[in-house]
Enzyme design. Structure first.
Site, PDB file in Angstrom:
ATOM      1  N   HIS A 157      -1.428   2.972  -3.967  1.00 42.61           N
ATOM      2  CA  HIS A 157      -0.093   3.578  -4.018  1.00 42.61           C
ATOM      3  C   HIS A 157       0.842   2.727  -4.885  1.00 42.61           C
ATOM      4  CE1 HIS A 157      -1.466   5.925  -0.528  1.00 42.61           C
ATOM      5  NE2 HIS A 157      -0.510   6.769  -0.850  1.00 42.61           N
ATOM      6  N   LYS A 166       5.720   1.454  -1.819  1.00 41.32           N
ATOM      7  CA  LYS A 166       5.267   1.963  -0.522  1.00 41.32           C
ATOM      8  C   LYS A 166       5.297   0.850   0.517  1.00 41.32           C
ATOM      9  CE  LYS A 166       1.632   4.609   1.793  1.00 41.32           C
ATOM     10  NZ  LYS A 166       2.622   5.482   2.460  1.00 41.32           N
TER      11      LYS A 166
END
Length: 259
Positions: free
Chosen positions: A147, A151
């Site tokens: 990600h 995040k």
């Protein structure tokens, strides 16, 4: 359906408002801790829609609330919604155990869709991995997710859900595995599912499940190329839960008719 959106200034909040507006849904409220007093449509980049962003969730008055915020905020938002009898769609992840218990308590009071990932493709991935696990229970399993740098939670809720699906299937085959979230030093592979997060750049989301056998391996991957897949799934869930009368926690498996 009268729709409210929390985290209205965030990446997902803006996309949900945009998608809901495009589909002709009745957006009645938007909440956030920034851009208070601004029009939610203007913040979302679709022009004025006549809905001002507010900060006080206690003023919530809608049929369905979509929440993509933070664990702390999501728990409070679910509490308020459940007390007002407002249905929920929760896409927030990263809860600690206490927060998870509170969220489940509040969401069970009203019809709620709670999912670590609202992408239709990811939920199909869940079913594919469940199917594969029934035949690959003698393999070694590792899960890697990637990600963007911002995040907050790691590993992702989606990766943990994948691991839990595999763990449950393997257990039914007589193989009880634990989840392992790091490996360093002298750390041989044991009876475990390794679940590892990578963070960097602007990667929206990628999840790969590896089934390692002797002389072969299977890799099953989902890549999100746009956050619109999450927004579309959340809107689909909101439309579905609006018609549900029985209180309780549902998932995208229910929304997609997999159960």
């Amino acid at each position: 359906m009268r729709l409210a959106v929390t985290g209205a200034s965030g990446r997902m909040g803006r996309l949900i408002i945009k998608k809901a507006f495009e589909e002709g849904l009745n957006i009645v409220q938007a909440f956030d801790i920034v851009n208070i007093g601004k029009d939610a449509g203007e913040v979302a980049g679709i022009g004025n829609i006549g809905v001002t962003i507010q900060s006080d969730i206690n003023k919530l008055d809608a049929d369905v609330l979509i929440d993509f915020t933070t664990p702390e905020a999501a728990v409070e938002n679910a509490r308020v919604a459940s007390e007002k009898g407002i249905k929920l769609v929760i896409g927030t992840t990263g809860y600690n155990e206490e927060q998870r218990k509170k969220l489940e308590e509040y969401c069970s009071r009203v019809p709620s869709v709670v999912s670590p990932n609202f992408s239709i493709g990811v939920n199909v991935l869940f079913k594919i991995v469940e199917f594969a696990s029934n035949y690959l229970y003698n393999t070694d399993v590792e899960i890697v997710e990637i990600h963007h740098r911002h995040k907050r939670d790691s590993p992702s809720g989606t990766a943990i859900k994948l691991a839990e699906i595999i763990k449950e299937v393997f257990k039914s085959k007589g193989k009880d595995l634990t989840l392992k979230f790091s490996r360093e030093g002298i750390s041989p592979k044991g009876d475990e599912i390794g679940v590892f997060g990578i963070r960097g750049g602007d990667v929206i989301g990628e999840h790969t499940v590896f089934f390692f056998g002797d002389g072969e391996r299977i890799e099953i991957t989902h890549r999100a190329l746009s956050r619109e897949c999450f927004a579309s799934g959340a809107i689909l869930a909101a439309k579905w839960i609006a018609k549900v009368e029985k209180p309780g926690i549902y998932t995208m498996m229910d929304v997609l008719g997999f159960h």
